[in-house]
Design a protein around this motif. Structure first.
Motif: not given
Ligand SMILES: Cc1cc2nc3c(=O)[nH]c(=O)nc-3n(C[C@H](O)[C@H](O)[C@H](O)COP(=O)(O)O)c2cc1C
Length: 355
Positions: A21, A46, A177, A234
């Protein structure tokens, strides 16, 4: 021929790669693009019933670069959930499923601690055909003053109660989550699983402040000179995420195992059991449902592992042979999860007849 197809909680996916998401699932245009590019599923940005309380600011991202400045190692955001109207989202979910019926579309939902609101958002999203739910208990900066997001996810009692509300009305799988901003991620995970969720998604972002701009002496990201702790993501967070995935996996293995007799139990006459012992059966259903932990990989990470180079795209993965054999060992879920409609004695909602 090797195939990447996998089935998770009864949902058949062309491959196990799912977009988390966030911005890549922020409207129907980008979601459809993801399906076109071959992603197995998309968890949409979301949504909540009342988007008017969501005010997104800019700039809302800050990056941590490697010393040579060429790579982004860490990423902080102070982005809230979607600020687009819920009705618009319902139209877009429907449009997306009409156009890509096989694309797995998961609605990420978030509400205040209010039973009617959670039931309403669940029922209205499933009416338009989404395949599963992800309950956002995890956004570190998402409306904590209203006890939403991580503020809810840090309280296992409240989280468990919300899961029970959603699971009482949902006919499709529900994943919770988790926020990593807790000491023991097992506690909220246990509450979600004990209250009927099929899966746990981990992790959301880690509460952080990226730094201070030494020229302006302003914190980053700066909005009119100020900032607020945001969520760190990240590559930098992957080791922490893996540790938490391990902890959740151990919890599931130790406390929510799938008994060997699962298939046998499925074959029993549920409707009769349900009539005779409704409360006991409900308890049994949540215990014997299959629980899973998934770590959605990044495309960058999986490309080398599966021999994808240069211009080759993710959608080509399904056509790979030989080098992709390890994919056959990816956990295959052949549907031991009892379809919710079946558990509740209703007819299946799926148009393709799958359970
Ligand atoms: C800009 C941005 C917006 C995000 N918006 C949401 C969101 O609306 N809902 C959600 O559950 N997670 C959101 N996330 C979290 C990501 O889904 C993910 O769980 C998080 O970035 C960790 O994973 P990654 O390190 O692979 O990016 C967002 C992340 C980023 C960077």
């Amino acid at each position: 021929m090797a195939t990447l197809e996998t089935t998770v909680d009864g949902i058949k996916m062309p491959n196990p790669f799912v977009i988390g998401s966030g911005p890549p699932g922020t409207n129907v245009r980008v979601i459809k693009r993801a399906f076109k590019e071959g992603w197995g599923g998309v968890i949409a940005k979301t949504v909540s019933l009342d988007a008017s309380k969501v005010v997104n600011v800019g700039p809302r991202y800050a990056k941590l670069h490697s010393t040579d400045g060429k790579e982004v190692i860490g990423w902080e955001n102070i982005e809230l959930i979607s600020d687009r109207p819920f009705e618009k989202w319902l139209d877009e979910f429907k449009e997306c499923k009409d156009e890509y019926p096989d694309g797995v579309l998961i609605a990420s939902i978030m509400e205040e601690f209010n039973k009617d609101a959670w039931c309403e958002i669940t029922e209205r999203c499933q009416e338009v055909g989404v395949d599963a739910f992800e309950l956002n208990f995890s956004c570190p900066h998402g409306l904590p003053e209203r006890k939403m997001g991580a503020a809810m996810g840090q309280d296992p009692d409240i989280l468990g109660e919300v899961c029970s509300w959603v699971n009482a009305v949902s006919k499709i799988p529900v994943w919770a989550k988790m926020t990593p901003n807790v000491t023991h991620i097992e506690d909220p995970s246990r509450a979600a699983l004990a209250n009927g969720c099929e899966g746990i998604a981990a992790i959301n972002t880690i509460r952080s402040v990226m730094g201070v701009d030494l020229e302006t002496l302003r914190p980053m990201p700066t909005v009119e000179g100020y900032t607020t702790p945001g969520g760190y993501s990240s590559r930098a967070v992957k080791p922490i995420a893996l540790r938490m995935v391990m902890e959740i996996a151990q919890l599931i293995r130790n406390e929510f195992p799938v008994p060997l007799s699962f298939r046998h139990r499925r074959g029993r006459d549920r409707s009769r059991r349900r009539r005779v012992h409704p409360p006991r059966w409900r308890y049994g259903a949540s215990l014997y449902r299959r629980h899973e932990v998934r770590l959605w990989p990044r495309e960058d990470d999986v490309r080398p592992a599966f021999g994808i180079h240069g211009q080759q795209r993710l959608r080509d993965l399904g056509r790979l042979q030989g080098s992709s054999s390890r994919l056959l060992h990816y956990p295959r879920r052949t549907g031991p999860h009892a379809d919710r409609a079946q558990v509740r004695g209703e007819s299946s909602q799926r148009s393709d007849g799958r359970q």
